[in-house]
Motif scaffolding. Structure first.
Motif, PDB file in Angstrom:
ATOM      1  N   ASN A 142       0.817  -1.316  -0.046  1.00 60.32           N
ATOM      2  CA  ASN A 142      -0.219  -0.092   0.051  1.00 60.32           C
ATOM      3  C   ASN A 142       0.826   1.279  -0.207  1.00 60.32           C
ATOM      4  OD1 ASN A 142      -3.130  -0.037   0.283  1.00 60.32           O
ATOM      5  ND2 ASN A 142      -2.407  -2.163   1.206  1.00 60.32           N
ATOM      6  N   THR A 195       0.432   4.046  -2.847  1.00 58.13           N
ATOM      7  CA  THR A 195       0.388   5.392  -2.545  1.00 58.13           C
ATOM      8  C   THR A 195       1.513   6.135  -3.453  1.00 58.13           C
ATOM      9  OG1 THR A 195      -0.450   5.022  -0.312  1.00 58.13           O
ATOM     10  CG2 THR A 195       0.571   7.240  -0.689  1.00 58.13           C
ATOM     11  N   GLN A 235       0.200   6.748  -7.011  1.00 49.93           N
ATOM     12  CA  GLN A 235      -0.590   8.051  -6.861  1.00 49.93           C
ATOM     13  C   GLN A 235       0.150   9.248  -7.014  1.00 49.93           C
ATOM     14  OE1 GLN A 235      -3.671   6.315  -7.577  1.00 49.93           O
ATOM     15  NE2 GLN A 235      -2.301   4.503  -6.774  1.00 49.93           N
ATOM     16  N   VAL A 255      -2.117  15.075  -1.324  1.00 42.71           N
ATOM     17  CA  VAL A 255      -3.039  14.039  -1.351  1.00 42.71           C
ATOM     18  C   VAL A 255      -4.267  14.440  -2.169  1.00 42.71           C
ATOM     19  CG1 VAL A 255      -4.433  15.046   0.579  1.00 42.71           C
ATOM     20  CG2 VAL A 255      -4.473  12.522   0.095  1.00 42.71           C
ATOM     21  N   ASN A 302      -7.101   5.437  -2.586  1.00 41.30           N
ATOM     22  CA  ASN A 302      -5.941   4.981  -3.174  1.00 41.30           C
ATOM     23  C   ASN A 302      -4.750   5.295  -2.131  1.00 41.30           C
ATOM     24  OD1 ASN A 302      -6.460   3.405  -5.601  1.00 41.30           O
ATOM     25  ND2 ASN A 302      -7.315   5.236  -5.987  1.00 41.30           N
ATOM     26  N   PHE A 303      -5.004   6.318  -1.573  1.00 37.51           N
ATOM     27  CA  PHE A 303      -3.805   6.885  -0.631  1.00 37.51           C
ATOM     28  C   PHE A 303      -3.962   6.260   0.634  1.00 37.51           C
ATOM     29  CE2 PHE A 303      -3.920  10.169  -3.727  1.00 37.51           C
ATOM     30  CZ  PHE A 303      -2.668  10.552  -3.672  1.00 37.51           C
ATOM     31  N   TYR A 304      -3.087   5.536   1.409  1.00 34.71           N
ATOM     32  CA  TYR A 304      -3.085   4.999   2.694  1.00 34.71           C
ATOM     33  C   TYR A 304      -2.884   5.862   3.747  1.00 34.71           C
ATOM     34  CZ  TYR A 304      -2.375   1.112   6.269  1.00 34.71           C
ATOM     35  OH  TYR A 304      -2.341   0.557   7.402  1.00 34.71           O
TER      36      TYR A 304
END
Length: 545
Positions: free
Chosen positions: A410, A414, A417, A498, A533-535
């Motif tokens: 993950n 990240t 992204q 983000v 999609n960002f942890y």
């Protein structure tokens, strides 16, 4: 390499999170000792005779090495109950000082810098029986459904010295090796590399299989697989030419395997797309049935997933996508790129093996089923993250970190992204495999490469996810058409951008830091949503009050 002050502080902090004391043996096993660093591995010839009835192994290992600096002690490992019987150099028997399962060979010959020398180690014993392979190392001694012996090695955690004597530290891989395995005449051994020949001894009723590995190989990647095997093969036209793919399965599973192993060319096509050419064309690719779930043995990947999709029929992501592929074929083969070609110099950095390979499952899905499917899968695996200890373990004591699979995957998702350019991300993955092809690497080298090839400074992001157990939380509130936001639960000066939306499908970038920032928001603002999609996590402070 001298650590910078900041890296030294991080190393001290990580070590403090692993509070248990480390033993003298931990340091002997995990450190690059003076008895290791003066000699460079060149070649092994491992000769093994396996007695299934007695669960007994005996043999020799010829070790060829180059002298880097002069010294008179050479460190090898051999774990009890296996025993080193004798060591020779130039036909002269040498004294051996034993310390736990480290053995210090007392050399009498002057070790001249630049010289290439050899020692021959004789050994024997009943190796540790693995009670839960592959998670607990050792030899698995069992029988197949027809009553034939079915035997295999697996030793990633405990180390290869659990069944053969070697320089059992990942920082130095042997450049090439021969593996000669003698078994009863009704059985077949499958090991790494290419089969050179089979010798028959009618008097002793045995066969000896001679395998040659022409590429560097890590010690735990060396294996034996012994059984009543049937063999079939195919050619794969890949990026580097024609790749020989060989399959060894229990004889009664042949028809099933011929159908199910059609997954292999699909795997190779997807992974060559994302990572570049399969790293061991010279040694070929083998998939070998084993009496346990599976392992990433180099050019001899072992398989025991029951000819079904998923992980023993389960979807580890709970998304449904994990049942679209055979987990063991995809995951263990992905290790050919990350673990076998690119290898960490210390097991503290084992995330370089497992995180990238765990993420390869996601990329396989991306290639065949699209970006949403792959995102569903990798995000779904977050349920398996514990966040109890950092991904990176303490160095020089043979200790891995935790969450090296799902959290590491993950992190990589990240980073994808943040790069925000799928073709650029693909080029970075392929670039890693070009630059570090057949190399021993550190986390710092991989971090530096990714940093240098993106437009995003990832230093604090790596610190956050690799060296901390905290998951960054985007804390925010709104006032008079303004959004106030910052990162909490984060390392010092954490500043990861983000993607967010304000209640519509349109996404915009926010640039939070650990200090409060503000931005204007539309009057239609309803709720802040972070791209899944960002942890990370998020918290609306106004909802708290």
């Amino acid at each position: 390499m001298k650590l910078s002050k900041s890296l030294l502080l991080i190393a001290i902090f990580v070590s403090s999170l692993y509070s248990q004391p480390f033993s003298h043996q931990d340091h002997l096993r995990g450190a690059i000792t003076k008895e290791r660093k003066w000699w460079d591995l060149q070649y092994y010839h491992l000769q093994v005779t396996v007695n299934p009835q007695q669960k007994y192994i005996s043999g020799t290992n010829l070790i060829r090495y180059k002298v880097i600096s002069s010294h008179n002690e050479l460190q090898l490992e051999m774990q009890e109950p296996m025993e080193i019987l004798s060591v020779y150099q130039d036909d002269q028997k040498l004294d051996v000082r034993k310390d736990g399962y480290s053995h210090f060979i007392q050399l009498t010959k002057k070790q001249v810098v630049g010289a290439v020398n050899e020692v021959v180690v004789e050994y024997a014993g009943n190796p540790l029986v693995s009670k839960m392979p592959p998670w607990q190392g050792g030899i698995t001694w069992t029988k197949d459904d027809n009553g034939n012996f079915f035997i295999a090695s697996s030793c990633q955690g405990e180390g290869a010295s659990i069944w053969w004597p070697n320089k059992d530290h990942p920082y130095d891989e042997v450049d090439s090796m021969r593996i000669s395995v003698t078994v009863p005449e009704d059985l077949t051994d499958v090991s790494n590399g290419r089969l050179e020949k089979v010798d028959h001894n009618k008097q002793q009723k045995t066969k000896t299989f001679h395998w040659y590995v022409s590429n560097p190989i890590n010690s735990y990647g060396v294996n034996i697989n012994i059984g009543d095997y049937a063999h079939f093969s195919e050619k794969y036209n890949g990026e580097k030419g024609v790749l020989d793919c060989d399959y060894y399965v229990l004889s009664y599973n042949l028809d099933k395997a011929k159908k199910h192993f059609a997954e292999v060319p699909r795997m190779l096509k997807a992974f060559e797309h994302w990572f570049g050419p399969y790293p061991f064309y010279e040694d070929g690719y083998k998939l070998v049935e084993a009496p346990y779930l599976g392992m990433e043995h180099q050019s001899s990947v072992t398989y025991g997933n029951g000819y079904q999709n998923g992980y023993l029929g389960m979807d580890l992501s709970k998304s449904g996508w994990g049942l679209k592929f055979d987990f063991i074929i995809i995951h263990e083969s992905g290790h050919e790129w990350f673990a076998n070609s690119i290898t960490s110099s210390d097991v503290a950095d084992l995330w370089l093996h497992e995180s990238f390979t765990n993420y390869s499952e996601n990329l396989f899905l991306d290639y065949y089923y699209g970006k949403k499917a792959s995102s569903d899968y990798v995000i779904g695996t977050r349920i398996n993250i514990g966040n109890r200890k950092p991904i990176i373990g303490p160095y020089n004591v043979n200790k891995t970190g935790e969450d090296i699979y799902y959290k590491g995957a993950n992190l990589l998702h990240t980073i994808r992204q943040l790069i925000d350019d799928d073709e650029k991300w693909r080029e970075i993955l392929r670039g890693l495999n070009r630059k570090f092809y057949h190399k021993i690497v550190s986390t710092q080298e991989i971090e530096s490469y990714i940093n240098e090839n993106t437009k995003v400074n990832l230093r604090r992001i790596f610190d956050q996810y690799l060296r901390s157990t905290q998951i960054p939380n985007l804390e925010y509130y709104t006032r008079q058409n303004k959004l106030f936001y910052r990162w909490t639960n984060a390392v010092d000066k954490f500043d990861m951008p983000v993607k967010v939306s304000f209640g519509t499908e349109k996404q915009v970038w926010l640039y939070p830091s650990t200090s409060w920032r503000e931005t204007r928001i539309p009057k239609s603002f309803k709720k802040l949503r972070i791209d899944r999609n960002f942890y990370v996590s998020t918290q609306n402070l106004l909802e708290e009050n």
